[in-house]
Design a protein around this motif. Structure first.
Motif, PDB file in Angstrom:
ATOM      1  N   SER A 160       0.851  -1.186   0.000  1.00 44.03           N
ATOM      2  CA  SER A 160       0.000   0.000   0.000  1.00 44.03           C
ATOM      3  C   SER A 160       0.887   1.237   0.000  1.00 44.03           C
ATOM      4  CB  SER A 160      -0.901  -0.014   1.232  1.00 44.03           C
ATOM      5  OG  SER A 160      -0.107  -0.067   2.408  1.00 44.03           O
ATOM      6  N   ASP A 185      -1.783   8.527  -1.161  1.00 44.70           N
ATOM      7  CA  ASP A 185      -2.394   9.245  -2.268  1.00 44.70           C
ATOM      8  C   ASP A 185      -1.714  10.596  -2.475  1.00 44.70           C
ATOM      9  OD1 ASP A 185      -3.234  10.861  -0.227  1.00 44.70           O
ATOM     10  OD2 ASP A 185      -5.303  10.139  -0.222  1.00 44.70           O
ATOM     11  N   THR A 244      -3.149   4.659   1.761  1.00 49.52           N
ATOM     12  CA  THR A 244      -4.223   3.987   1.011  1.00 49.52           C
ATOM     13  C   THR A 244      -4.048   2.482   1.168  1.00 49.52           C
ATOM     14  OG1 THR A 244      -2.837   4.059  -0.954  1.00 49.52           O
ATOM     15  CG2 THR A 244      -4.420   5.835  -0.677  1.00 49.52           C
TER      16      THR A 244
END
Length: 401
Positions: A78, A81, A87
């Motif tokens: 992950s 953003d 995220t």
């Protein structure tokens, strides 16, 4: 053969056996000096052979690891953003990835926040030792080709109970050598059922205590979001899979999904090793050069000390070419001794180093041969000037003084 004019003595000849005897006579009469001179070349050659041998053994070990683990593993993490917010991967990430054509296996692990692991409940909370707790899919071990040092991996039965599999460093730090021990994890007792060997392609698991995702969600408040996903794909499908993973796991923000191939890191490590090997080879060549200078110095001194011997040989018929060959032969014999000894010493160093690190012994046969050849070239170059000087010595001047 050119006939000898009448009344003239036959021309002096130097047979190969005579040349060999002459080339070693000077060294046999001064063995200590010969050993010290050859030692300089031997050290340089030993350094070069050992560096190449250790590098080859390291590369062989790396290749073994890549062959065993495969180069078709992709790691998905992950990211963040555009506004810097995390995220996380979707909770159904594994299912999504498994539907991509060419994917063979997919399994992940998620870090369980605010959870620590200790040897017992008597250990102060601040002494966590940096160990993490991760929720693992049952297929994680298979996807990573991870080896068990002791015990067993999770099964459908053991995954439903408070059981844990420890990474190699975590087990060492907790002082646990075999399964069956109890540890204190998230203010609860867990039973250790297995200990992993170091996981080369996922070293973050070495310092982790792994629990099943079901138990992590039921007992430790894990939300089910994976932080890292490991994907095995068919070799020919790796580039396409790598391209599809971001869109599959983050269709709205594919740039926030990071996909990497751990074997690339190993290959980069191999390239770094090659660069380091080049540096050490340069140092070994410097040692060889110093050894060559030592040989030249020894031969020059030998010429100066043996002027009367040279003069006597010239007086009884030896030609200048014979003197040149004699001293050039001495330089070559001296260099060959150093080269052979150095190549053998380098091979032994490689064998010892590879054995101590558990690497295969992979010294190419060409290396010792090339090293001895290099010493002969250096010896010939170092002996040319002294041999030429010896040949120019006048018999009259040599015998008179």
């Amino acid at each position: 053969m050119t006939p000898t004019p009448a009344g003239m003595p036959p021309r002096s000849r130097l047979r190969l056996t005579d040349l060999l005897a002459l080339s070693t006579s000077g060294l046999r009469s001064r063995p200590l000096r010969a050993i010290l001179s050859a030692l300089g070349i031997a050290i340089g050659i030993a350094a070069m052979v050992a560096v190449l041998g250790i590098s080859a053994s390291s590369q062989a070990k790396l290749q073994q690891q890549l062959d065993a683990l495969g180069t078709n593993l992709l790691t998905v993490e992950s990211g963040t953003d555009l506004f810097g917010r995390e995220t996380p991967l979707p909770t159904d990430a594994t299912g999504r990835v498994q539907r991509i054509a060419g994917v063979l296996e997919a399994a992940g692990a998620g870090e369980v926040p605010d959870t620590r692991v200790y040897r017992s409940n008597l250990i102060p909370a601040a002494r966590s030792g940096g160990l993490s707790v991760r929720a693992a899919d049952l297929e994680l071990r298979s996807a990573l080709a991870a080896e068990l040092r002791a015990g067993a991996w999770f099964t459908e039965a053991t995954a439903a109970f408070p059981t844990v599999v420890l990474g190699s460093a975590a087990a060492q730090q907790l002082g646990i050598e075999r399964p069956g021990s109890l540890i204190w994890l998230g203010d609860q007792q867990f039973s250790v059922i297995g200990i992993l060997d170091p996981v080369v392609l996922a070293p973050e698991l070495d310092t982790a205590a792994l629990v099943s995702s079901a138990v992590a969600q039921e007992r430790l408040g894990f939300d089910g979001a994976l932080t890292r996903l490991y994907v095995r794909a068919a070799e020919d499908a790796v580039p396409k899979t790598r391209e599809l993973l971001p869109q599959t796991l983050g269709p709205e923000q594919p740039e926030a999904v990071k996909v990497s191939r751990p074997s690339d890191a190993l290959a980069a490590k191999g390239a770094a090793d090659e660069t380091f090997t080049g540096l050490l080879l340069g140092l070994g060549s410097l040692g060889l050069l110093v050894g060559g200078i030592g040989v030249a110095n020894t031969m020059i001194i030998s010429v100066m000390e043996r002027r009367q011997e040279i003069g006597l040989r010239r007086a009884i018929g030896a030609r200048r070419a014979h003197i040149r060959r004699q001293f050039l032969g001495e330089a070559l014999v001296l260099s060959a001794l150093g080269g052979v000894f150095g190549a053998g010493l380098g091979a032994l160093i490689t064998l010892a180093f590879a054995g101590a690190n558990g690497w295969p012994f992979a010294l190419p046969l060409l290396v010792p041969g090339a090293a001895v050849g290099a010493t002969l070239v250096v010896g010939a170059l170092a002996g040319l000037s002294p041999a030429w000087r010896a040949a120019r010595v006048s018999p009259t001047a040599a015998l008179s003084g």
